[in-house]
Design an enzyme around this catalytic site. Structure first.
Site, PDB file in Angstrom:
ATOM      1  N   CYS A   1      41.622 -41.024  61.805  1.00 38.78           N
ATOM      2  CA  CYS A   1      41.253 -40.688  63.182  1.00 38.78           C
ATOM      3  C   CYS A   1      42.368 -41.057  64.148  1.00 38.78           C
ATOM      4  CB  CYS A   1      39.957 -41.397  63.566  1.00 38.78           C
ATOM      5  SG  CYS A   1      39.392 -40.992  65.246  1.00 38.78           S
TER       6      CYS A   1
ATOM      7  N   CYS B   1      41.117 -42.484  67.454  1.00 41.03           N
ATOM      8  CA  CYS B   1      40.674 -43.881  67.349  1.00 41.03           C
ATOM      9  C   CYS B   1      41.859 -44.839  67.280  1.00 41.03           C
ATOM     10  CB  CYS B   1      39.819 -44.086  66.096  1.00 41.03           C
ATOM     11  SG  CYS B   1      38.538 -42.863  65.827  1.00 41.03           S
ATOM     12  N   ASP B   2      42.875 -44.488  66.499  1.00 43.20           N
ATOM     13  CA  ASP B   2      43.897 -45.470  66.120  1.00 43.20           C
ATOM     14  C   ASP B   2      45.309 -45.169  66.609  1.00 43.20           C
ATOM     15  OD1 ASP B   2      41.936 -46.914  64.753  1.00 43.20           O
ATOM     16  OD2 ASP B   2      42.203 -45.714  62.942  1.00 43.20           O
TER      17      ASP B   2
END
Length: 312
Positions: free
Chosen positions: A136, A139-140
């Site tokens: 992701c 997300c990261d």
């Protein structure tokens, strides 16, 4: 086979399932929640979560899910280990078989079984998951600001995530198996026009390098069999997700990718009293905060259904 009757059954944990449980238990529905194959969902393999409101210093994924679980249990949710192995939604009450040995008869069922990221299947990928390997970028990606990263994939998601990473990272290597991408033309053009994205055509990931954290990737050209090692600190896999919806296929309407179809603006499925929330019905966003929001919707929809049918 043992049979148990409940008012509200929640299948699956994670932000959607636990949020549904918090709302359902506060509404007096006495929900029973089965955690499924991966208690806590995908966040349990996420090291740092920095984009969920309420955690100004960030939080470890497993720790956040433990917080969600404790909150659900505080209001009376019966959280259990177990996997739904079969369902019968042909009439009321709905029947869900757990671990092939127990049947739960439920007035309402909330499905929050999530979606699983597809992985390449490399041993190094599994070893370094959460330590430089991610599925992701949204997300990261922040953790790799100003660094070099690689992403594997050739569809719209991969193209979108590559351009997202390009805004944060110094250089993005995009590993594409063929000499063309599957992404839509507009997304391909966007990738090709981004100066710090380098597309490695006809290439596959031979190995992700690093002992404790990712420090490189070895890429193999499928036409020449030549390999090259590229120093990167992050490796993103964007080859798709598979919604965990197989056992519902005989009863619920699924889209072409297997995601459960819900009535827009609600968590309602085509079966009365069966609701879906989180990533199992969300092809687009797949974030913890959107999953939690849809879990709230599912619990409210279930409560209203019970009241309307004098089952509360």
């Amino acid at each position: 086979m043992e049979i148990e009757r409940v008012k509200c059954l929640i299948i699956g944990s994670g932000p959607a399932g636990y949020t549904a449980a918090i709302y359902a238990s506060r509404a007096g529905l006495k929900p029973v929640l089965y955690q499924g194959l991966q208690p806590g969902g995908q966040l349990t393999i996420t090291n740092d979560v920095e984009n969920y409101p309420g955690y100004p210093d960030g939080v470890k994924g497993p720790e956040m899910m433990e917080d969600f679980k404790k909150q659900a249990e505080r209001f009376g949710t019966d959280v259990r280990y177990g996997i739904a192995t079969a369902v019968d939604f042909s009439g009321q009450p709905h029947k869900v078989t757990i671990d092939d040995q127990k049947v739960i008869e439920a007035d309402t069922v909330i499905i929050s079984t999530g979606a699983s990221a597809k992985w390449l299947g490399l041993e190094s990928e599994a070893k370094l998951n959460g330590n430089g390997v991610s599925a992701c970028a949204v997300c990261d990606g922040f953790f790799y600001r100003g660094q070099d990263v690689a992403i594997v994939g050739a569809g719209d998601t991969a193209a979108e995530e590559a351009t997202y990473l390009a805004n944060l990272c110094k250089k993005v290597y995009m590993i594409v198996r063929r000499e063309e991408m599957r992404a839509s033309i507009i997304m391909q053009e966007r990738v090709k026009k981004t100066p710090n994205i380098e597309i490695l055509w006809n290439s596959v990931t031979d190995e992700i390098l690093g002992d404790d954290v990712v420090n490189g990737v070895r890429v193999k050209n499928v036409l020449t069999n030549e390999t090259r090692e590229i120093p990167v600190s992050g490796f993103f896999v964007a080859i798709g997700h598979k919604p965990n919806s197989d056992i519902f296929a005989d009863y619920l309407n699924l889209d072409e990718n297997g995601y459960i179809r819900t009535i827009p603006g609600t968590s309602k499925t085509n079966i009365d009293g069966v609701f879906a929330c989180g990533d199992v019905q969300d092809y687009t966003y797949r974030q913890a905060v959107t999953a939690a929001g849809s879990g709230c919707m599912a619990a409210l929809d279930a409560e209203r259904y019970l009241a309307a049918n004098n089952l509360h």
